[in-house]
Design a protein around this motif. Structure first.
Motif, mmCIF file in Angstrom:
data_model
loop_
_atom_site.group_PDB
_atom_site.id
_atom_site.type_symbol
_atom_site.label_atom_id
_atom_site.label_comp_id
_atom_site.label_asym_id
_atom_site.label_seq_id
_atom_site.Cartn_x
_atom_site.Cartn_y
_atom_site.Cartn_z
ATOM 1 N N LYS A 113 -10.404 -22.915 26.537
ATOM 2 C CA LYS A 113 -9.965 -22.043 25.439
ATOM 3 C C LYS A 113 -9.814 -22.773 24.108
ATOM 4 N N TRP A 114 -10.200 -24.051 24.057
ATOM 5 C CA TRP A 114 -9.935 -24.865 22.867
ATOM 6 C C TRP A 114 -10.540 -24.284 21.584
ATOM 7 N N ASP A 115 -11.817 -23.970 21.588
ATOM 8 C CA ASP A 115 -12.482 -23.512 20.365
ATOM 9 C C ASP A 115 -11.824 -22.254 19.803
ATOM 10 N N ALA A 116 -11.521 -21.312 20.679
ATOM 11 C CA ALA A 116 -10.885 -20.067 20.231
ATOM 12 C C ALA A 116 -9.479 -20.327 19.708
ATOM 13 N N LEU A 117 -8.717 -21.136 20.420
ATOM 14 C CA LEU A 117 -7.351 -21.434 19.995
ATOM 15 C C LEU A 117 -7.331 -22.223 18.682
ATOM 16 N N TYR A 118 -8.269 -23.140 18.535
ATOM 17 C CA TYR A 118 -8.343 -23.928 17.293
ATOM 18 C C TYR A 118 -8.562 -23.002 16.098
ATOM 19 N N PHE A 119 -9.453 -22.066 16.246
ATOM 20 C CA PHE A 119 -9.744 -21.115 15.180
ATOM 21 C C PHE A 119 -8.499 -20.280 14.844
ATOM 22 N N VAL A 120 -7.806 -19.802 15.870
ATOM 23 C CA VAL A 120 -6.613 -18.984 15.664
ATOM 24 C C VAL A 120 -5.509 -19.780 14.985
ATOM 25 N N VAL A 121 -5.296 -21.012 15.450
ATOM 26 C CA VAL A 121 -4.221 -21.841 14.890
ATOM 27 C C VAL A 121 -4.512 -22.219 13.443
ATOM 28 N N GLU A 229 1.548 -22.669 21.128
ATOM 29 C CA GLU A 229 2.073 -23.560 22.170
ATOM 30 C C GLU A 229 0.968 -23.966 23.143
ATOM 31 N N GLN A 230 0.092 -23.046 23.476
ATOM 32 C CA GLN A 230 -1.029 -23.354 24.363
ATOM 33 C C GLN A 230 -1.967 -24.367 23.709
ATOM 34 N N PHE A 231 -2.208 -24.192 22.415
ATOM 35 C CA PHE A 231 -3.040 -25.125 21.658
ATOM 36 C C PHE A 231 -2.425 -26.525 21.666
ATOM 37 N N ARG A 232 -1.128 -26.593 21.438
ATOM 38 C CA ARG A 232 -0.446 -27.889 21.424
ATOM 39 C C ARG A 232 -0.545 -28.599 22.763
ATOM 40 N N GLU A 233 -0.406 -27.838 23.830
ATOM 41 C CA GLU A 233 -0.474 -28.440 25.157
ATOM 42 C C GLU A 233 -1.866 -29.009 25.437
ATOM 43 N N LEU A 234 -2.902 -28.273 25.051
ATOM 44 C CA LEU A 234 -4.261 -28.772 25.247
ATOM 45 C C LEU A 234 -4.492 -30.051 24.441
ATOM 46 N N ARG A 235 -3.985 -30.061 23.215
ATOM 47 C CA ARG A 235 -4.179 -31.242 22.376
ATOM 48 C C ARG A 235 -3.390 -32.434 22.899
ATOM 49 N N LYS A 236 -2.190 -32.180 23.388
ATOM 50 C CA LYS A 236 -1.383 -33.272 23.946
ATOM 51 C C LYS A 236 -2.090 -33.924 25.130
#
Length: 265
Positions: A113-121, A229-236
């Motif tokens: 889900k990274w690409d979609a979440l990155y765009f949203v964030v 929060e989901q984006f942060r967890e993936l990045r961490k």
């Protein structure tokens, strides 16, 4: 790309610590102002001495026929007809290719889900920044900063980005004359130090921090807060993999000066 029988060479990265440390509101830390100013002249000197890495794939693509170029680009970036549509909180739409190697690499490294979440964030962050800058308290603080700069010999600066524009324009006017660059570099440091002093005297940092918190509270509904929060967890998780050194010990950076940074992220 090899699995798809395509020749591809990794593009060398150009580490840009200045970009990573840049503040979305144009605010400085004391160390930045004292040692590098806005980083504009310093970056020009670095690029002049090191050069900008060239894309090693340029020559590869140039030797291909038009049909094979299209196939190479499709394998790298994905098909324009096969994509996932993502709608950001602001209503803007992004089409994410499903099959390209770039997309697959991001999914394998960060998560599906990274690409979609990155765009949203990024969309949420842009909204927070805009709302923060538009707040009455921040506009008043910037006006105080402008008055302070004028009182110390720098008139005509109405935006926190104006000093950077001024240095950038002066650098363009200097052309390739590195002697002029050195003189401009000294001026840049002096200007940035006064800028920082006025930011602190006008309480711009504190005002931006408060206004940003208010903006985040208004914009981050439960749905979008969960996405962040989901984006942060993936990045961490990705950062932990990258930050492990050769001995398997985590590399921990030292905390810097408190300075309003990118919202949300």
């Amino acid at each position: 790309m090899r699995e798809r029988h395509q020749v591809y060479r990794p593009v060398p990265g150009l580490e840009n610590k200045r970009l990573a440390a840049a503040n979305p509101y144009g605010l400085l830390t004391e160390e930045q102002a004292r040692t590098d100013g806005y980083g504009i002249t310093g970056e020009a000197f670095e690029k002049n001495s090191q050069g900008v890495p060239s894309d090693p794939n340029k020559g590869i693509v140039q030797r291909l026929s038009k049909g094979k170029v299209r196939a190479w680009e499709k394998d790298l970036s994905g098909s324009r007809t096969s994509y996932t549509k993502v709608t950001a909180p602001s209503g803007s739409v992004l089409q994410i290719p499903k099959s390209g190697c770039v997309r697959l690499a991001n999914s394998q490294f960060y998560g599906e889900k990274w690409d979609a979440l990155y765009f949203v964030v990024q969309d949420l962050a842009n909204q927070v920044i805009a709302k923060t800058e538009e707040s009455r308290s921040v506009r008043a603080a910037v006006q105080r900063w402008s008055k302070c700069m004028r009182a110390h010999g720098h008139p005509g600066l109405t935006s926190l980005q104006d000093p950077r524009r001024q240095i950038t324009n002066d650098l363009k006017a200097a052309g390739d004359d590195t002697t002029k660059w050195k003189t401009l570099g000294s001026h840049e440091i002096s200007l940035a130090q006064q800028d920082y002093t006025c930011e602190r005297a006008s309480k711009v940092h504190e005002t931006v921090n408060i206004a940003q918190s208010v903006a985040e509270h208004q914009i981050l509904t439960p749905r979008w807060a969960a996405a962040v929060e989901q984006f942060r967890e993936l990045r961490k998780k990705a950062d932990r993999r990258v930050s492990l050194d050769r001995d398997g010990e985590a590399v921990v950076g030292s905390p810097g000066e408190s300075n309003p940074g990118s919202p949300i992220e």
